[in-house]
Design an enzyme around this catalytic site. Structure first.
Site, PDB file in Angstrom:
ATOM      1  N   HIS A  76       5.581  44.642  29.364  1.00 31.93           N
ATOM      2  CA  HIS A  76       6.477  43.845  28.506  1.00 31.93           C
ATOM      3  C   HIS A  76       7.278  42.820  29.297  1.00 31.93           C
ATOM      4  O   HIS A  76       7.784  41.867  28.730  1.00 31.93           O
ATOM      5  CB  HIS A  76       7.509  44.746  27.813  1.00 31.93           C
ATOM      6  CG  HIS A  76       6.899  45.806  26.962  1.00 31.93           C
ATOM      7  ND1 HIS A  76       5.820  45.583  26.165  1.00 31.93           N
ATOM      8  CD2 HIS A  76       7.244  47.110  26.775  1.00 31.93           C
ATOM      9  CE1 HIS A  76       5.511  46.706  25.521  1.00 31.93           C
ATOM     10  NE2 HIS A  76       6.357  47.650  25.886  1.00 31.93           N
ATOM     11  N   GLU A 134       9.834  43.064  25.286  1.00 33.14           N
ATOM     12  CA  GLU A 134       9.111  41.806  25.558  1.00 33.14           C
ATOM     13  C   GLU A 134       9.917  40.626  25.013  1.00 33.14           C
ATOM     14  O   GLU A 134      10.059  39.591  25.673  1.00 33.14           O
ATOM     15  CB  GLU A 134       7.723  41.842  24.898  1.00 33.14           C
ATOM     16  CG  GLU A 134       6.944  40.550  25.111  1.00 33.14           C
ATOM     17  CD  GLU A 134       5.651  40.479  24.317  1.00 33.14           C
ATOM     18  OE1 GLU A 134       4.945  41.492  24.239  1.00 33.14           O
ATOM     19  OE2 GLU A 134       5.351  39.402  23.769  1.00 33.14           O
ATOM     20  N   CYS A 203      -1.506  37.789  21.488  1.00 29.24           N
ATOM     21  CA  CYS A 203      -2.583  38.170  22.401  1.00 29.24           C
ATOM     22  C   CYS A 203      -3.868  38.375  21.604  1.00 29.24           C
ATOM     23  O   CYS A 203      -3.846  38.989  20.539  1.00 29.24           O
ATOM     24  CB  CYS A 203      -2.162  39.461  23.099  1.00 29.24           C
ATOM     25  SG  CYS A 203      -3.492  40.247  23.944  1.00 29.24           S
TER      26      CYS A 203
END
Ligand code: SF4
Length: 663
Positions: A76, A134, A203
């Site tokens: 993170h 994160e 992602c």
């Protein structure tokens, strides 16, 4: 009961990388390891770390660490002030922040730098969970501009009510957020904020898994998602699946809803990016026990492997996980690790470490599986070649002009290299004169067009001459659009004939007639110009139909009849050179372009039968300028008037020959 196992279940690239880094440090055993927060959201895994001496700490514990401590930063990432604190205190740390998260940090820092330089009012809008580590790390990267964290479209709409519409908005997302929510927010923001830039930072592991779980959910009566209760990407998988099918979220096999499972025909299984394979294996085995006629975990895995195997020749986009001097390892999102040897990179001399980096996205072509070793050989060279061939076809069809360097002179022509392709240019299409050596072209940058392709052999023939022809045509058109009588050009003499010289004016040739080259009478243009000379000419006549141009070179400024009055008057004495002899006298050059006549009676102070008895061509003699007639352009000269009479002069010939001159 049929079990459908997602081919993308288990550790993602970022988590696997972090776990491997941590594993190495544990095995090295040199430092006492402290993780800033749990490495993954899996209780069993975290407990096993504790058993191996790895301690989990919070930021507040940094002041009490032992001297040999190694702080491990998980995928993170951590806020910048914490990194600064570690550095200030001289604490060793190992940063395993996922490269995809690092990329978001860089975007924020770079955009902030640009906005400060441009003086723009800027707001970062981050789609994510405001308490997620994160997100806290990303927020800390913006030091001068606000970061608004929104969980979804509702919060974005609320923010938009009071926000400055004209501010520069930069939209980003937490790596594991919902793709659907991101798309909704982007669609809304496009209208709400005219000055907006979107960075899709979700992602692709998350995206692929969410798509995959949707496919499984559509075929199942129940979906089991395995992963930690606080894992963001696992929770997203649960919510995506729940939209389609009944879904349960479990941490391990013990939490499987046994009664419910027995009633289901088809059960889908997926897992978060931080769920270890061992936990998934246990879940599948337990499910198989519940219906003991089902496949074992190994069989399931094999089946999943089969499904996930990409075809040989297929192009796959993966993530670089390791770079060595001779090969690159690629995570292809399947159970096989892709091995890219240096020989399969376009230029085998390439320094792999300089060209590839862990976390880079890379597209490769599947070459050969090695199942026992769990690897698959891949090629980037073939992907590049395929892309190149498409580019070549496009350039051929569009007639585009390309440029490249002559890399080789071979029999019958030359080879020109452009990016990753090499083209053959036959000698006749090089633009060089027929039969000329092509060696001087070696190393030159040339422009060319593709004139022929062979799709089977993947070969292309190019022409430099075609480009030169087009350039010449363009120059011609420009010339004809601009040319006018009296316009002056500097040209180059291209060829000489008996009647004149042809001059290249820059794409178009014009002719200077022999009489227009000089005020002197010329026997050949070669007396005043040579091929290759640069001369100034002016346009005398234009014929637009035949596209012929007559040029002049001699001008009034060089007209000898204009110069003569400044040099000689009647009665002046001059030294002249004999240029021709006739029966009635001799012609001598007074100034370039004007010859005067020395009549036979004016050559000597005695009677002579023939001028050649006294004079020869090339002799230099003194004369008196007896008369200059500008109307008839004649000059009379006399040698005799400068001599003493020896005997009574004979009367001049009864019929006087013309006192002539130059033209
Ligand atoms: S889910 Fe993506 S961003 Fe998160 S750790 Fe894994 S690879 Fe990195």
């Amino acid at each position: 009961m049929k079990i459908l196992l997602s081919e993308h279940a288990g550790f993602c690239f970022g988590v696997r990388r972090a776990v491997e880094l941590l594993e190495k440090e544990i095995l090295r055993g040199e430092k006492e390891i402290f993780t800033l927060g749990h490495i993954i959201h899996n209780e069993d895994f975290n407990e096993s770390l504790v058993r191996r001496g790895v301690k989990n700490i919070e930021v507040g514990d940094l002041d009490t660490l032992p001297e040999d401590a190694l702080v491990f930063v998980r995928t993170h990432g951590i806020p910048l002030p914490v990194i600064e604190r570690l550095e200030e205190k001289g604490i060793t740390y190992l940063d395993a922040t996922c490269p995809f998260v690092k990329k978001i940090h860089s975007i924020v820092q770079e955009e902030e730098r640009k906005s400060l330089a441009d003086g723009k009012e800027t707001v970062f809008v981050l789609l994510g969970d405001c308490n997620h580590p994160e997100v806290l790390g990303i927020v800390s990267c913006a030091k001068r501009f606000p970061v608004v964290v929104i969980s979804g479209l509702d919060e974005l709409e609320r923010y938009a009510k009071n926000a400055s519409r004209d501010a520069y908005h930069i939209f980003l997302s937490q790596t594991t957020h919902s793709v659907a929510e991101w798309e909704k927010c982007c669609n809304y923001a496009k209208d709400a904020f005219p000055n907006t830039v979107f960075y899709d930072t979700i992602c692709n592991v998350t995206e692929i898994r969410q798509k995959d779980v949707r496919v499984i959910a559509e075929q199942s009566d129940l979906v089991v998602i395995v992963g930690g209760m606080t894992s963001s990407n696992t929770k997203k998988l649960v919510s995506v699946s729940k939209e389609i099918c009944e879904t349960v979220h479990i941490r391990n096999a013990q939490e499987l809803p046994r009664k419910k499972l027995k009633k289901k025909m088809t059960v889908g299984v997926s897992a978060g990016a931080s769920t270890p394979d061992s936990v998934i294996k246990e879940v599948i085995e337990t499910m198989s026990e519940i219906k003991n006629d089902e496949m074992s975990f190994e069989e399931m895995l094999e089946e999943s492997l089969k499904n996930s195997k990409k075809r040989v020749g297929e192009e796959v986009t993966g993530i670089v996980t390791s770079v060595f001097s001779n090969e690159v390892h690629v995570d292809l999102g399947t159970k096989h690790t892709g091995i890219l040897p240096s020989s399969e990179v376009a230029d085998s001399e390439t320094n792999l470490a300089a060209s590839f980096h862990v976390g880079d996205e890379i597209t490769v072509m599947i070459q050969k599986y090695n199942d026992p070793e769990g690897i698959v050989m891949v090629s980037k060279k073939k992907v590049d070649a395929r892309a190149n061939w498409s580019k070549i076809q496009e350039a051929y069809e569009s007639g585009a002009t390309l440029s490249g360097k002559v890399v080789s002179v071979i029999k019958g022509g030359i080879l020109v290299a452009e990016e990753n392709a090499t083209y053959f240019v036959p000698a006749s299409l090089t633009g060089a004169p027929k039969g000329a050596s092509l060696d001087p072209m070696m190393g030159q940058e040339v422009a060319f067009k593709i004139v022929e392709i062979d799709p089977v052999k993947k070969r292309a023939v190019a022409s430099i001459r075609e480009v030169l022809r087009e350039e010449k045509k363009a120059l011609e058109e420009k010339f004809w659009a601009e040319v006018e009588v009296d316009k002056v050009y500097t040209g180059v003499v291209k060829s000489i004939t008996s009647y004149g010289a042809f001059v290249d004016l820059g794409g178009v040739d014009g002719m200077v007639h022999i009489t227009e080259l000089s005020w002197k009478k010329l026997k050949s243009p070669a007396e005043v110009v040579s091929v290759g000379d640069e001369i100034t000419v002016f346009v005398k006549e234009i014929n637009t139909e035949t596209r012929k141009i007559s040029l002049g070179h001699k001008t009034e400024d060089t007209n000898p009849w204009k110069i003569l009055p400044e040099k000689f008057q009647a009665g002046d004495i001059a030294t002249v050179k004999i240029v021709s002899l006739t029966t009635f006298g001799a012609f001598a050059e007074l100034i370039p372009g004007i010859d005067g006549l020395i009549h036979i009676s004016q050559i000597a102070n005695r009677k002579i039968a023939n001028p050649a008895d006294v004079l020869a061509i090339g002799d230099e003699v003194q004369v008196e300028v007896v008369d200059i007639n500008y109307e008839t352009r004649r000059v009379s000269l006399s040698m005799r008037s400068l001599l003493q009479d020896e005997e009574p002069a004979e009367e001049a010939a009864a019929e006087e020959a013309p006192a002539t001159d130059a033209e």
